[in-house]
Structure formats: structure tokens, C-alpha cells
Write a protein that holds these residues in place. Structure first.
Motif, PDB file in Angstrom:
ATOM      1  N   PHE A 120     -60.907  -0.494  -6.033  1.00 33.67           N
ATOM      2  CA  PHE A 120     -62.187   0.211  -5.978  1.00 33.67           C
ATOM      3  C   PHE A 120     -61.953   1.575  -6.627  1.00 33.67           C
ATOM      4  O   PHE A 120     -61.359   2.450  -6.026  1.00 33.67           O
ATOM      5  CB  PHE A 120     -62.540   0.320  -4.500  1.00 33.67           C
ATOM      6  CG  PHE A 120     -63.860   0.904  -4.159  1.00 33.67           C
ATOM      7  CD1 PHE A 120     -64.964   0.790  -4.966  1.00 33.67           C
ATOM      8  CD2 PHE A 120     -64.019   1.555  -2.945  1.00 33.67           C
ATOM      9  CE1 PHE A 120     -66.189   1.317  -4.593  1.00 33.67           C
ATOM     10  CE2 PHE A 120     -65.229   2.072  -2.562  1.00 33.67           C
ATOM     11  CZ  PHE A 120     -66.309   1.959  -3.380  1.00 33.67           C
ATOM     12  N   THR A 121     -62.388   1.747  -7.889  1.00 36.51           N
ATOM     13  CA  THR A 121     -62.122   2.996  -8.611  1.00 36.51           C
ATOM     14  C   THR A 121     -63.388   3.486  -9.317  1.00 36.51           C
ATOM     15  O   THR A 121     -64.397   2.794  -9.336  1.00 36.51           O
ATOM     16  CB  THR A 121     -61.019   2.792  -9.663  1.00 36.51           C
ATOM     17  OG1 THR A 121     -61.439   1.761 -10.565  1.00 36.51           O
ATOM     18  CG2 THR A 121     -59.704   2.403  -9.033  1.00 36.51           C
ATOM     19  N   VAL A 139     -72.865  -0.255   3.141  1.00 37.10           N
ATOM     20  CA  VAL A 139     -72.286   0.506   2.043  1.00 37.10           C
ATOM     21  C   VAL A 139     -73.027   0.116   0.770  1.00 37.10           C
ATOM     22  O   VAL A 139     -73.120  -1.058   0.434  1.00 37.10           O
ATOM     23  CB  VAL A 139     -70.782   0.201   1.872  1.00 37.10           C
ATOM     24  CG1 VAL A 139     -70.224   0.939   0.670  1.00 37.10           C
ATOM     25  CG2 VAL A 139     -70.021   0.556   3.124  1.00 37.10           C
ATOM     26  N   SER A 140     -73.571   1.107   0.098  1.00 37.52           N
ATOM     27  CA  SER A 140     -74.219   0.883  -1.185  1.00 37.52           C
ATOM     28  C   SER A 140     -73.465   1.719  -2.205  1.00 37.52           C
ATOM     29  O   SER A 140     -73.373   2.940  -2.065  1.00 37.52           O
ATOM     30  CB  SER A 140     -75.686   1.300  -1.118  1.00 37.52           C
ATOM     31  OG  SER A 140     -76.298   1.096  -2.358  1.00 37.52           O
ATOM     32  N   THR A 141     -72.910   1.059  -3.209  1.00 39.64           N
ATOM     33  CA  THR A 141     -72.078   1.778  -4.157  1.00 39.64           C
ATOM     34  C   THR A 141     -72.220   1.239  -5.568  1.00 39.64           C
ATOM     35  O   THR A 141     -72.563   0.083  -5.773  1.00 39.64           O
ATOM     36  CB  THR A 141     -70.589   1.724  -3.735  1.00 39.64           C
ATOM     37  OG1 THR A 141     -69.827   2.534  -4.628  1.00 39.64           O
ATOM     38  CG2 THR A 141     -70.054   0.307  -3.754  1.00 39.64           C
ATOM     39  N   ARG A 142     -71.969   2.111  -6.509  1.00 39.87           N
ATOM     40  CA  ARG A 142     -71.854   1.725  -7.909  1.00 39.87           C
ATOM     41  C   ARG A 142     -70.485   2.248  -8.325  1.00 39.87           C
ATOM     42  O   ARG A 142     -70.262   3.459  -8.379  1.00 39.87           O
ATOM     43  CB  ARG A 142     -72.959   2.353  -8.743  1.00 39.87           C
ATOM     44  CG  ARG A 142     -72.885   1.980 -10.204  1.00 39.87           C
ATOM     45  CD  ARG A 142     -74.114   2.498 -10.940  1.00 39.87           C
ATOM     46  NE  ARG A 142     -73.951   2.404 -12.354  1.00 39.87           N
ATOM     47  CZ  ARG A 142     -74.158   1.285 -13.067  1.00 39.87           C
ATOM     48  NH1 ARG A 142     -74.555   0.194 -12.451  1.00 39.87           N
ATOM     49  NH2 ARG A 142     -73.986   1.283 -14.358  1.00 39.87           N
ATOM     50  N   ALA A 143     -69.588   1.305  -8.572  1.00 40.61           N
ATOM     51  CA  ALA A 143     -68.209   1.673  -8.877  1.00 40.61           C
ATOM     52  C   ALA A 143     -67.544   0.574  -9.695  1.00 40.61           C
ATOM     53  O   ALA A 143     -68.096  -0.515  -9.851  1.00 40.61           O
ATOM     54  CB  ALA A 143     -67.442   1.901  -7.575  1.00 40.61           C
ATOM     55  N   ARG A 173     -64.821  -4.144 -13.782  1.00 44.85           N
ATOM     56  CA  ARG A 173     -66.107  -3.803 -14.382  1.00 44.85           C
ATOM     57  C   ARG A 173     -66.945  -3.067 -13.344  1.00 44.85           C
ATOM     58  O   ARG A 173     -66.731  -3.185 -12.142  1.00 44.85           O
ATOM     59  CB  ARG A 173     -66.825  -5.041 -14.889  1.00 44.85           C
ATOM     60  CG  ARG A 173     -67.298  -5.972 -13.819  1.00 44.85           C
ATOM     61  CD  ARG A 173     -68.130  -7.101 -14.450  1.00 44.85           C
ATOM     62  NE  ARG A 173     -68.830  -7.818 -13.432  1.00 44.85           N
ATOM     63  CZ  ARG A 173     -68.583  -9.073 -13.103  1.00 44.85           C
ATOM     64  NH1 ARG A 173     -67.661  -9.758 -13.726  1.00 44.85           N
ATOM     65  NH2 ARG A 173     -69.285  -9.653 -12.164  1.00 44.85           N
ATOM     66  N   VAL A 174     -67.919  -2.326 -13.829  1.00 46.69           N
ATOM     67  CA  VAL A 174     -68.788  -1.569 -12.940  1.00 46.69           C
ATOM     68  C   VAL A 174     -69.785  -2.528 -12.297  1.00 46.69           C
ATOM     69  O   VAL A 174     -70.412  -3.333 -12.974  1.00 46.69           O
ATOM     70  CB  VAL A 174     -69.526  -0.450 -13.705  1.00 46.69           C
ATOM     71  CG1 VAL A 174     -70.535   0.242 -12.808  1.00 46.69           C
ATOM     72  CG2 VAL A 174     -68.527   0.556 -14.254  1.00 46.69           C
TER      73      VAL A 174
END
Length: 185
Positions: free
Chosen positions: A175-176, A100-104, A119-120
């Protein structure tokens, strides 16, 4: 527009395809007619008339409107190489897992006095087969995007933040505000 986790799961499985999907409108329509066993079913699935489907199959119509072309491609992708798709899913759910690769935005709740402001973050983390299986099963059963994100948050919490139980016991991961998310097999 941000991709959804569900779409990313579908794309990950499509990466296992051994052949390209049909490219022309005529080839896509013929494939759909064969899969859905008739022009009436294809017409209902695409939201067009049965006669329009017949015209694409015979080659009288060649260039669909942009929205129809997108619907045709989506319907073909859904049905393309089901055995290859199932094999890739089984492998991810039994031995390999997923990445899983995410920016959140990630925030945490834990024992009183140990909260951390959200924080992001950009995180790339491998999740074990158990999490892959949970995500694919939920997707197959029609889970909402929010439910899929909750499963992914649990997995990221277990692997990334709690390091498999070696640290941060009792930490709940929120996780938002997902800006991007990509799944890899």
C-alpha cells in the motif's frame, strides 16, 4: 497535501461530537486554561508567552495569527469531549468496525509467477472491529504514519483482496503512494 491516516482517524472520532468546539479565540483559550490547569501550561503547549494567553482569556486580544489559531484549534480538538470520543472508539472497536476509503497504489507479491504490477486503485472497504481496534490503539500509542498504513494494508488485504480467506491465499498487499484516505465510523 495528502491527509494522513492518523488525521483521518481523529476526524472520524470527531464526527461523533455532540457539540461544536468553542469558536472564538477567547473561548478556546479559556477552555485550554481549564483543561491544562493554568496559563503557563497553555503557553508552553501553544508556543506563546504566558502574558499572551492571559490577554486572550481577558478578551484584550481577539484575533490570533493564522498559525496560532490553527494550533489553538488543534489543541482544543484533541481535548474536546473525551468521553464521546472514547465511546465512539469503543463502539468501532467492538461491534461496528470502520470504513476505509482510499485512492492509492496497490501492488502485490505472492508465489513466484503470480505477481501483479502495482497500480492506482480507488477502494472503499469496511473493516471489522479487530482492525479498528488495532488502528486506534496504534494511533494512541504514537505509531508512525507508515505503521498505520501497514495495519490498514493488512486489513484491506484480508477483506478486499483475499475476501476473508476465500481467495488469493498468501497474497501480500503493498500500500504505497497514498493520494487520499478517509476513515468513517
Amino acid at each position: 497535501m495528502v491527509d494522513s491516516l492518523g488525521d483521518s482517524l481523529d476526524r472520524a472520532l470527531e464526527g461523533a461530537f455532540t457539540r461544536r468546539i468553542p469558536q472564538s479565540a477567547q473561548a478556546q483559550m479559556k477552555y485550554l486554561v481549564k483543561q491544562l490547569k493554568g496559563t503557563r501550561a497553555v503557553a508552553q503547549a501553544l508556543g506563546v508567552s504566558q502574558r499572551t494567553v492571559e490577554r486572550y482569556v481577558t478578551g484584550r486580544l481577539k484575533r490570533p495569527r493564522r498559525d496560532l489559531a490553527a494550533r489553538m484549534e488543534r489543541e482544543v480538538r484533541k481535548r474536546w469531549q473525551p468521553q464521546i470520543r472514547a465511546r465512539a472508539r469503543k463502539k468501532a472497536a467492538s461491534t461496528d468496525g470502520i470504513v476505509v476509503s482510499t485512492r492509492a497504489r496497490f501492488g502485490f507479491t505472492a508465489a513466484p509467477g503470480t505477481t501483479d504490477d502495482a497500480r492506482v486503485r480507488h477502494i472503499t472497504q469496511a473493516l471489522g472491529p479487530r482492525w479498528a481496534e488495532r488502528l486506534f490503539e496504534a494511533r494512541e500509542q504514537g505509531a508512525t504514519e507508515q505503521h498505520l498504513l501497514e495495519i490498514a494494508a493488512e486489513g484491506l488485504g484480508q477483506y478486499y483482496f483475499r475476501d476473508g480467506g476465500r481467495r488469493a491465499r498468501g497474497l501480500d498487499v503493498e500500500f504505497t503512494d497514498v493520494q487520499e484516505i478517509e476513515i468513517g465510523l
